[in-house]
Every structure is written in C-alpha cells, then in structure tokens.
Design an enzyme around this catalytic site. Structure first.
Site, PDB file in Angstrom:
ATOM      1  N   SER A   1      -7.441  -5.576  -4.791  1.00 49.35           N
ATOM      2  CA  SER A   1      -8.469  -6.082  -4.258  1.00 49.35           C
ATOM      3  C   SER A   1      -9.745  -5.822  -4.895  1.00 49.35           C
ATOM      4  CB  SER A   1      -8.731  -5.322  -2.895  1.00 49.35           C
ATOM      5  OG  SER A   1      -9.243  -3.953  -3.063  1.00 49.35           O
TER       6      SER A   1
ATOM      7  N   ASP B   1       0.927  -1.176   0.170  1.00 49.90           N
ATOM      8  CA  ASP B   1       0.149  -0.089   0.043  1.00 49.90           C
ATOM      9  C   ASP B   1       0.890   1.332  -0.120  1.00 49.90           C
ATOM     10  OD1 ASP B   1      -2.508   1.419  -0.042  1.00 49.90           O
ATOM     11  OD2 ASP B   1      -2.659   1.418   2.343  1.00 49.90           O
TER      12      ASP B   1
ATOM     13  N   ASN C   1     -10.918  -2.576  -4.865  1.00 51.23           N
ATOM     14  CA  ASN C   1      -9.896  -1.573  -5.771  1.00 51.23           C
ATOM     15  C   ASN C   1     -10.609  -1.439  -7.225  1.00 51.23           C
ATOM     16  OD1 ASN C   1      -6.860  -2.665  -4.385  1.00 51.23           O
ATOM     17  ND2 ASN C   1      -8.344  -0.714  -3.707  1.00 51.23           N
TER      18      ASN C   1
HETATM   19  C1  IPE Z   1      -5.265  -2.701   0.108  1.00 55.27           C
HETATM   20  O1  IPE Z   1      -4.827  -1.194  -0.139  1.00 55.27           O
HETATM   21  C2  IPE Z   1      -5.122  -3.433  -1.118  1.00 55.27           C
HETATM   22  C3  IPE Z   1      -3.897  -3.388  -1.766  1.00 55.27           C
HETATM   23  C4  IPE Z   1      -2.688  -3.202  -1.453  1.00 55.27           C
HETATM   24  C5  IPE Z   1      -4.031  -4.106  -3.233  1.00 55.27           C
HETATM   25  P1  IPE Z   1      -6.092  -0.075  -0.173  1.00 55.27           P
HETATM   26  O2  IPE Z   1      -5.373   1.093  -0.699  1.00 55.27           O
HETATM   27  O3  IPE Z   1      -7.091  -0.691  -1.233  1.00 55.27           O
HETATM   28  O4  IPE Z   1      -6.645  -0.316   1.224  1.00 55.27           O
HETATM   29  P2  IPE Z   1      -7.834   0.887   1.810  1.00 55.27           P
HETATM   30  O5  IPE Z   1      -8.866   1.013   0.916  1.00 55.27           O
HETATM   31  O6  IPE Z   1      -6.866   1.950   2.333  1.00 55.27           O
HETATM   32  O7  IPE Z   1      -8.111   0.030   3.155  1.00 55.27           O
HETATM   33  C1  IPE Z   2      -1.591   0.183  -3.349  1.00 59.72           C
HETATM   34  O1  IPE Z   2      -1.227   1.485  -3.217  1.00 59.72           O
HETATM   35  C2  IPE Z   2      -1.645  -0.396  -4.814  1.00 59.72           C
HETATM   36  C3  IPE Z   2      -3.221  -0.910  -5.076  1.00 59.72           C
HETATM   37  C4  IPE Z   2      -4.271  -0.699  -4.213  1.00 59.72           C
HETATM   38  C5  IPE Z   2      -3.423  -1.109  -6.297  1.00 59.72           C
HETATM   39  P1  IPE Z   2      -2.683   2.624  -3.359  1.00 59.72           P
HETATM   40  O2  IPE Z   2      -2.930   2.708  -4.796  1.00 59.72           O
HETATM   41  O3  IPE Z   2      -3.757   2.057  -2.384  1.00 59.72           O
HETATM   42  O4  IPE Z   2      -1.879   3.776  -3.047  1.00 59.72           O
HETATM   43  P2  IPE Z   2      -2.585   4.829  -1.741  1.00 59.72           P
HETATM   44  O5  IPE Z   2      -2.881   3.848  -0.578  1.00 59.72           O
HETATM   45  O6  IPE Z   2      -3.667   5.531  -2.495  1.00 59.72           O
HETATM   46  O7  IPE Z   2      -1.276   5.833  -1.534  1.00 59.72           O
HETATM   47 MG    MG Z   3      -4.087   2.663  -0.443  1.00 64.87          MG
END
Ligand code: IPE
Ligand code: IPE
Ligand code: MG
Length: 242
Positions: free
Chosen positions: A66, A21, A69
């Site tokens: 996810s 993340d 996502n």
């Molecule tokens: C968790 O990250 C999913 C992945 C790293 C693929 P998110 O950025 O989606 O998590 P939340 O929404 O902040 O909980």
């Molecule tokens: C995690 O990084 C990767 C995916 C969920 C695809 P994020 O895209 O959630 O990055 P932040 O949390 O917005 O910084």
């Molecule tokens: Mg994130």
C-alpha cells in the site's frame, strides 16, 4: 466425483481480490525475519492465483504494497523490492502463460527505477491477452486512485457518471470484485478498492497469508456461492430463495 461444491457449478466470482495480510506475524511466530514471511507470501500468492484461474475465476487483484506501507523501515522495503527483482518476472510469466493480462496498479513511480523496469517489461509481455487479468496493487491507495481519476476528469473538463468515473480508475474496463478476501485476522479494507468494493462480498480469514491454502480459497469461494446478492432488491424481486 466432484471434490467440492465449486466443481458442481456453484456461483463463481468473476473477480476475486485478496488483501494478503499477516506475513510479518507469520514469520515472527516462527522466530524468522519478516522478509522470510514476505518470501513465503509471494510464493503463496502465485499458488493461489494459479488455483483461482484453474477454478474458473477471470480476474484476480492482489494487494501487495500500500501507499502507507512505504512508511515501513527501509530494510523491509528493500527486501520486498529484492523479491520483485529476483522472482517477479519469472513467477508472473508462469501464471500469465495461461492467457492472463498483467496490470500493476498504483503509483509505481515511487518505486526504484530498476523495479519499475521489471514491472513494465512483465506487463508488456501480456498486453495481447484479453478476458483474464491479474492486477498487482503496488504503492496502491484507493483514495489516491480516486483523486487521480477525478483529476483526469477535471483536466478534460468532463462531467462524470458512475460509469465514466469507473473507467478512469486503474481497474477501468474490468468487472468490480465480487469477492474480497482478507487474511491475517484484521477486519478492515486498509484503503483497498473502496469504490470498486461497493457491492463486493467481504470474507475475513484468521489465517496469516503464508498459511492460506488452496483449500482455504475454495472455502471462501464456496461461502461466496451461498451469499444472496440483492443489490438493494428484495428476495421476491430476485425470484430466488422464496
Ligand atoms: C494491508 O495490510 C496492505 C497489504 C496487504 C499490502 P497492512 O498490514 O498494511 O494493513 P494495516 O496497516 O494493518 O491496516
Ligand atoms: C502483508 O503482511 C504484506 C505487506 C503489507 C507487504 P504484513 O507485512 O502486513 O504482515 P503483518 O500484518 O505485519 O503480520
Ligand atoms: Mg499487516
């Protein structure tokens, strides 16, 4: 002389899982688009996988996308799918060359057809390998995984045990994760490996994923090595740390 404790034979996790993340925030801080963060994140993911196998870890599960996502803007998702189109096969071939079986876990039917094909081809190339594995969680949600497994059992008219239920999950046959690392400052699981994480050690890093270095992984593994895993027992029963 050993460089760090890990090479001195400290307890190593067999299975490390990684919630990658912070790509977006990392890029934003550099006034770059989120897609730049995802590209750096993918490169870091490969580097960390190679390093983990070099250290002696057997299984690595990475949370790449996810189910939730999939609600992100189309452009961001398109950028992520392009990363898979342009780099996934080559990167995975490189890591798996050391005898690692690749599994993509999640509801991949939700992905574009050409992306699904790339994933299928990459996995097929590694089918012969046993003992070491990478799980790439894509369109993955732990609750959905659990419901899917339960439905398989219902269709078969099976009465479940913990063991037979575990075997129906995407990770069936693999050891549960010993260590789950989450980067990006958040302290939550976000629907990742809820069943499998029952006794995992949880490590949270304030670093954004693109800046989580090989040394940071070593630190997490060293921290893991210092945990006492009681699995419900007392220290005395474990016969250690009296
Ligand atoms: C968790 O990250 C999913 C992945 C790293 C693929 P998110 O950025 O989606 O998590 P939340 O929404 O902040 O909980
Ligand atoms: C995690 O990084 C990767 C995916 C969920 C695809 P994020 O895209 O959630 O990055 P932040 O949390 O917005 O910084
Ligand atoms: Mg994130």
């Amino acid at each position: 002389m050993p460089r760090h404790k890990i090479t001195e034979g400290a307890k190593l996790p067999k299975h490390v899982a990684l919630i990658m993340d912070g790509n977006g925030r990392w890029a934003k801080k550099r006034l770059m688009p989120r897609s730049f963060g995802h590209k750096k994140g993918m490169e870091r993911m490969i580097g960390l996988m190679e390093h983990a196998f070099d250290l002696g870890v057997d299984y690595i599960t990475v949370y790449a996308l996810s189910t939730e996502n999939l609600k992100r803007p189309k452009e961001e998702l398109g950028g992520l799918f392009d990363l898979i189109r342009n780099h996934f096969a080559e990167y995975m071939e490189r890591v798996c060359a050391r005898g690692v079986r690749l599994r993509v876990i999640g509801d991949t039917s939700l992905l574009p057809d050409d992306v699904q094909e790339i994933l299928t081809t990459s996995q097929a190339k590694t089918e012969k390998y046993v003992g070491k594995g990478i799980n790439v969680a894509l369109c993955y949600g732990s609750r959905a995984e659990i419901v899917r497994a339960a439905n398989i059992a219902v269709e078969r008219g099976e009465k479940l045990t913990e063991e037979s239920f575990s075997a129906l999950l995407y990770t069936g046959g693999q050891p549960d994760p010993d260590l789950i690392i989450r980067t990006g400052k958040e302290v939550r699981l976000s629907n990742f490996l809820l069943w499998q994480a029952a006794y995992a050690e949880l490590y949270f890093s304030d670093k954004m994923f693109p800046e989580f270095s090989d040394r940071d992984l070593e630190k997490a593994i060293e921290w893991y090595g210092e945990r006492v895993r009681r699995f419900g027992k007392t220290d005395e029963q474990l016969g250690e740390r009296l």
